[in-house]
Design a protein around this motif. Sequence first.
Motif, mmCIF file in Angstrom:
data_model
loop_
_atom_site.group_PDB
_atom_site.id
_atom_site.type_symbol
_atom_site.label_atom_id
_atom_site.label_comp_id
_atom_site.label_asym_id
_atom_site.label_seq_id
_atom_site.Cartn_x
_atom_site.Cartn_y
_atom_site.Cartn_z
ATOM 1 N N GLN A 8 0.841 -1.205 -0.167
ATOM 2 C CA GLN A 8 0.031 0.088 0.019
ATOM 3 C C GLN A 8 0.859 1.138 -0.008
ATOM 4 N N THR A 60 3.013 4.361 -1.410
ATOM 5 C CA THR A 60 3.034 5.064 -2.608
ATOM 6 C C THR A 60 4.098 6.064 -2.638
ATOM 7 N N HIS A 94 3.892 3.411 4.178
ATOM 8 C CA HIS A 94 2.823 3.001 5.295
ATOM 9 C C HIS A 94 3.849 1.944 6.093
#
Length: 144
Positions: free
Chosen positions: A82, A84, A89
């Motif tokens: 997840q 980017t 994250h």
Amino acid sequence: MVHPLEETLIARQIAPTPMRLLVLDVLQRHPAALSLADVELLLEHADRITVHRTLKTFTEKGLVHRIEDGSGAVKFALCEPQCTPEQHHDLHVHFFCTRCRETSCLPTVAVPTIALPAAYQVQETSLVMKGLCAGCAGIPTSIS
């Protein structure tokens, strides 16, 4: 048919050059975080500048995260899916083994939230714990 390594790079909008594919392969095959020097040694005849630029691109595109574990060398590990380019994250604990000197991501161990005074704006958080890894301590375990 596109190779899975190429798919990974293309999904992050990274052109799949031969060197980028080699560096990604090295990172995927090693469970511990690797320094620039580690990657260079594993690739033998790689140009230091090209490997450095590749790791920088991977970091900018959210494919890897940097770990400053206090060993004097920045290390790199693959990001969570997840992540980017705008937001990593990978807010988890990293563990540096003082015996084997490997740094491991512990994605199931979250960094605790720390309340700071209102005037402070956190831009980056990291938590590195140091001690003996399970292998060096002689304790069988599975790290996820």
